[in-house]
Design a protein around this motif. Structure first.
Motif, PDB file in Angstrom:
ATOM      1  N   PRO A  47       1.393  10.621 -16.792  1.00  0.00           N
ATOM      2  CA  PRO A  47      -0.182  10.195 -16.689  1.00  0.00           C
ATOM      3  C   PRO A  47       0.007   8.606 -16.844  1.00  0.00           C
ATOM      4  CG  PRO A  47       0.011  12.212 -17.914  1.00  0.00           C
ATOM      5  CD  PRO A  47       1.527  11.867 -17.747  1.00  0.00           C
ATOM      6  N   ALA A  48       0.573   7.998 -17.858  1.00  0.00           N
ATOM      7  CA  ALA A  48       0.517   6.360 -18.052  1.00  0.00           C
ATOM      8  C   ALA A  48       1.352   5.582 -16.802  1.00  0.00           C
ATOM      9  CB  ALA A  48       1.487   6.367 -19.438  1.00  0.00           C
ATOM     10  N   GLY A  49       2.260   6.471 -16.239  1.00  0.00           N
ATOM     11  CA  GLY A  49       2.651   5.748 -14.808  1.00  0.00           C
ATOM     12  C   GLY A  49       1.362   5.778 -13.777  1.00  0.00           C
ATOM     13  N   GLU A  50       0.730   6.931 -13.882  1.00  0.00           N
ATOM     14  CA  GLU A  50      -0.235   6.950 -12.557  1.00  0.00           C
ATOM     15  C   GLU A  50      -1.398   5.845 -12.824  1.00  0.00           C
ATOM     16  OE1 GLU A  50      -0.552   8.923 -10.074  1.00  0.00           O
ATOM     17  OE2 GLU A  50       1.093  10.216 -10.260  1.00  0.00           O
ATOM     18  N   VAL A  51      -1.613   5.806 -14.159  1.00  0.00           N
ATOM     19  CA  VAL A  51      -2.814   4.849 -14.456  1.00  0.00           C
ATOM     20  C   VAL A  51      -2.130   3.494 -14.419  1.00  0.00           C
ATOM     21  CG1 VAL A  51      -4.281   3.752 -16.240  1.00  0.00           C
ATOM     22  CG2 VAL A  51      -3.843   6.367 -16.278  1.00  0.00           C
ATOM     23  N   LEU A  52      -0.970   2.913 -14.990  1.00  0.00           N
ATOM     24  CA  LEU A  52      -0.712   1.525 -14.541  1.00  0.00           C
ATOM     25  C   LEU A  52      -0.346   1.344 -13.080  1.00  0.00           C
ATOM     26  CD1 LEU A  52       1.443   0.827 -17.922  1.00  0.00           C
ATOM     27  CD2 LEU A  52      -0.803   0.161 -17.330  1.00  0.00           C
ATOM     28  N   ALA A  53       0.007   2.399 -12.410  1.00  0.00           N
ATOM     29  CA  ALA A  53       0.336   2.154 -11.113  1.00  0.00           C
ATOM     30  C   ALA A  53      -1.004   1.343 -10.357  1.00  0.00           C
ATOM     31  CB  ALA A  53       0.587   3.412 -10.269  1.00  0.00           C
ATOM     32  N   LEU A  54      -2.323   1.656 -10.892  1.00  0.00           N
ATOM     33  CA  LEU A  54      -3.487   1.162 -10.503  1.00  0.00           C
ATOM     34  C   LEU A  54      -3.999  -0.109 -11.082  1.00  0.00           C
ATOM     35  CD1 LEU A  54      -5.307   4.700 -10.177  1.00  0.00           C
ATOM     36  CD2 LEU A  54      -4.120   3.481  -8.289  1.00  0.00           C
ATOM     37  N   VAL A  55      -3.283  -0.365 -12.086  1.00  0.00           N
ATOM     38  CA  VAL A  55      -3.877  -1.774 -12.685  1.00  0.00           C
ATOM     39  C   VAL A  55      -3.231  -2.909 -11.976  1.00  0.00           C
ATOM     40  CG1 VAL A  55      -3.431  -3.021 -14.781  1.00  0.00           C
ATOM     41  CG2 VAL A  55      -3.859  -0.800 -15.141  1.00  0.00           C
ATOM     42  N   ASP A  56      -4.051  -3.726 -11.427  1.00  0.00           N
ATOM     43  CA  ASP A  56      -3.824  -4.490 -10.498  1.00  0.00           C
ATOM     44  C   ASP A  56      -4.560  -5.964 -10.707  1.00  0.00           C
ATOM     45  OD1 ASP A  56      -6.176  -3.962  -9.360  1.00  0.00           O
ATOM     46  OD2 ASP A  56      -5.332  -3.489  -7.262  1.00  0.00           O
ATOM     47  N   GLY A  57      -5.389  -6.139 -11.700  1.00  0.00           N
ATOM     48  CA  GLY A  57      -6.347  -7.195 -11.876  1.00  0.00           C
ATOM     49  C   GLY A  57      -7.520  -7.263 -11.019  1.00  0.00           C
ATOM     50  N   GLN A  58      -7.742  -6.286  -9.978  1.00  0.00           N
ATOM     51  CA  GLN A  58      -8.701  -6.276  -9.261  1.00  0.00           C
ATOM     52  C   GLN A  58      -9.680  -4.966  -9.406  1.00  0.00           C
ATOM     53  OE1 GLN A  58      -9.004  -8.671  -6.605  1.00  0.00           O
ATOM     54  NE2 GLN A  58      -7.246  -9.592  -7.568  1.00  0.00           N
ATOM     55  N   ARG A  59      -9.129  -3.918  -9.639  1.00  0.00           N
ATOM     56  CA  ARG A  59      -9.733  -2.662  -9.992  1.00  0.00           C
ATOM     57  C   ARG A  59     -10.383  -2.717 -11.362  1.00  0.00           C
ATOM     58  NH1 ARG A  59      -4.820  -0.568  -7.613  1.00  0.00           N
ATOM     59  NH2 ARG A  59      -5.674   0.706  -5.518  1.00  0.00           N
ATOM     60  N   THR A  60     -11.733  -1.973 -11.479  1.00  0.00           N
ATOM     61  CA  THR A  60     -12.351  -1.945 -12.883  1.00  0.00           C
ATOM     62  C   THR A  60     -11.781  -0.536 -13.334  1.00  0.00           C
ATOM     63  OG1 THR A  60     -14.187  -0.693 -11.946  1.00  0.00           O
ATOM     64  CG2 THR A  60     -14.317  -3.206 -12.134  1.00  0.00           C
ATOM     65  N   ALA A  62     -13.337   2.015 -13.904  1.00  0.00           N
ATOM     66  CA  ALA A  62     -14.261   2.970 -13.302  1.00  0.00           C
ATOM     67  C   ALA A  62     -13.632   3.234 -11.853  1.00  0.00           C
ATOM     68  CB  ALA A  62     -15.907   2.315 -12.946  1.00  0.00           C
ATOM     69  N   ASP A  63     -13.084   2.103 -11.345  1.00  0.00           N
ATOM     70  CA  ASP A  63     -12.518   2.385 -10.004  1.00  0.00           C
ATOM     71  C   ASP A  63     -11.215   3.247 -10.252  1.00  0.00           C
ATOM     72  OD1 ASP A  63     -14.086   0.688  -8.672  1.00  0.00           O
ATOM     73  OD2 ASP A  63     -12.865  -1.064  -9.254  1.00  0.00           O
ATOM     74  N   ILE A  64     -10.423   2.893 -11.237  1.00  0.00           N
ATOM     75  CA  ILE A  64      -8.826   3.586 -11.719  1.00  0.00           C
ATOM     76  C   ILE A  64      -9.544   5.000 -11.953  1.00  0.00           C
ATOM     77  CG2 ILE A  64      -7.393   3.687 -13.396  1.00  0.00           C
ATOM     78  CD1 ILE A  64      -7.460   0.399 -13.452  1.00  0.00           C
ATOM     79  N   ILE A  65     -10.428   5.172 -12.628  1.00  0.00           N
ATOM     80  CA  ILE A  65     -11.024   6.647 -12.875  1.00  0.00           C
ATOM     81  C   ILE A  65     -11.241   7.359 -11.850  1.00  0.00           C
ATOM     82  CG2 ILE A  65     -12.617   8.116 -14.143  1.00  0.00           C
ATOM     83  CD1 ILE A  65     -12.600   5.812 -16.479  1.00  0.00           C
ATOM     84  N   GLN A  66     -12.119   6.792 -11.093  1.00  0.00           N
ATOM     85  CA  GLN A  66     -12.559   7.411  -9.636  1.00  0.00           C
ATOM     86  C   GLN A  66     -11.224   7.924  -8.825  1.00  0.00           C
ATOM     87  OE1 GLN A  66     -15.127   4.844  -7.285  1.00  0.00           O
ATOM     88  NE2 GLN A  66     -16.208   6.650  -6.323  1.00  0.00           N
ATOM     89  N   THR A  67     -10.339   6.841  -8.723  1.00  0.00           N
ATOM     90  CA  THR A  67      -9.158   7.233  -7.903  1.00  0.00           C
ATOM     91  C   THR A  67      -8.478   8.475  -8.403  1.00  0.00           C
ATOM     92  OG1 THR A  67      -9.019   4.823  -7.325  1.00  0.00           O
ATOM     93  CG2 THR A  67      -6.987   6.120  -7.087  1.00  0.00           C
ATOM     94  N   LEU A  68      -8.065   8.344  -9.764  1.00  0.00           N
ATOM     95  CA  LEU A  68      -7.403   9.297 -10.435  1.00  0.00           C
ATOM     96  C   LEU A  68      -8.216  10.792 -10.626  1.00  0.00           C
ATOM     97  CD1 LEU A  68      -5.503   7.524 -13.239  1.00  0.00           C
ATOM     98  CD2 LEU A  68      -4.689   8.148 -10.978  1.00  0.00           C
ATOM     99  N   GLN A  69      -9.429  10.798 -10.565  1.00  0.00           N
ATOM    100  CA  GLN A  69     -10.117  11.905 -10.586  1.00  0.00           C
ATOM    101  C   GLN A  69     -10.317  12.591  -9.174  1.00  0.00           C
ATOM    102  OE1 GLN A  69     -14.137  10.391 -11.808  1.00  0.00           O
ATOM    103  NE2 GLN A  69     -13.739  11.591 -13.907  1.00  0.00           N
ATOM    104  N   ALA A  70     -10.166  11.674  -7.991  1.00  0.00           N
ATOM    105  CA  ALA A  70      -9.964  12.305  -6.719  1.00  0.00           C
ATOM    106  C   ALA A  70      -8.572  12.836  -6.439  1.00  0.00           C
ATOM    107  CB  ALA A  70     -10.229  11.125  -5.567  1.00  0.00           C
ATOM    108  N   LYS A  71      -7.591  12.046  -6.970  1.00  0.00           N
ATOM    109  CA  LYS A  71      -6.245  12.646  -6.875  1.00  0.00           C
ATOM    110  C   LYS A  71      -5.921  14.039  -7.699  1.00  0.00           C
ATOM    111  CE  LYS A  71      -1.309  10.930  -7.138  1.00  0.00           C
ATOM    112  NZ  LYS A  71      -0.546   9.845  -7.254  1.00  0.00           N
ATOM    113  N   PHE A  72      -6.396  13.960  -8.768  1.00  0.00           N
ATOM    114  CA  PHE A  72      -6.236  15.223  -9.689  1.00  0.00           C
ATOM    115  C   PHE A  72      -7.623  15.946  -9.997  1.00  0.00           C
ATOM    116  CE2 PHE A  72      -3.045  12.170 -10.728  1.00  0.00           C
ATOM    117  CZ  PHE A  72      -1.928  12.856 -10.488  1.00  0.00           C
ATOM    118  N   PRO A  73      -8.294  16.549  -9.011  1.00  0.00           N
ATOM    119  CA  PRO A  73      -9.676  17.058  -9.155  1.00  0.00           C
ATOM    120  C   PRO A  73      -9.630  18.235 -10.304  1.00  0.00           C
ATOM    121  CG  PRO A  73      -8.662  17.760  -7.025  1.00  0.00           C
ATOM    122  CD  PRO A  73      -7.727  16.753  -7.648  1.00  0.00           C
TER     123      PRO A  73
END
Length: 97
Positions: A47-60, A62-73
């Motif tokens: 899970p930590a890797g999944e979150v940090l993979a989306l940390v890019d200084g651009q996404r909020t 909320a964007d990270i949460i939305q992406t992971l909720q879609a990936k892991f419904p």
């Protein structure tokens, strides 16, 4: 010295960025994502890797949460877990806002 308040809570509008002292990458030999830094390496759980993979200084957050909720419904309540993890990552100085 930075004037950023490190005690402020991570919010949905927060935009996390990886600290430049760390390099995030998949480590085949470890079979996991890792954070590399001059003195060593931090092995990240899935899970930590999944979150940090989306940390890019651009996404909020909320964007990270939305992406992971879609990936892991089927994962209920991950929004709070993600915000808590981002707070922990910030305390470890892995990320900044």
């Amino acid at each position: 010295m930075s004037s950023v308040d490190q005690t402020a809570a991570i919010t949905l509008e927060s935009v996390p960025a990886l600290n430049r002292m760390f390099r995030f990458q998949w480590e085949k030999a470890q079979d996991c994502y890792v954070l590399l830094y001059p003195e060593g390496m931090v092995k990240l759980n899935g899970p930590a890797g999944e979150v940090l993979a989306l940390v890019d200084g651009q996404r909020t957050a909320a964007d990270i949460i939305q992406t992971l909720q879609a990936k892991f419904p089927d994962a209920e309540g991950i929004d709070r877990d993600i915000l808590d993890f981002l707070g922990d990552a910030r305390e470890q100085l892995w990320i900044s806002l």
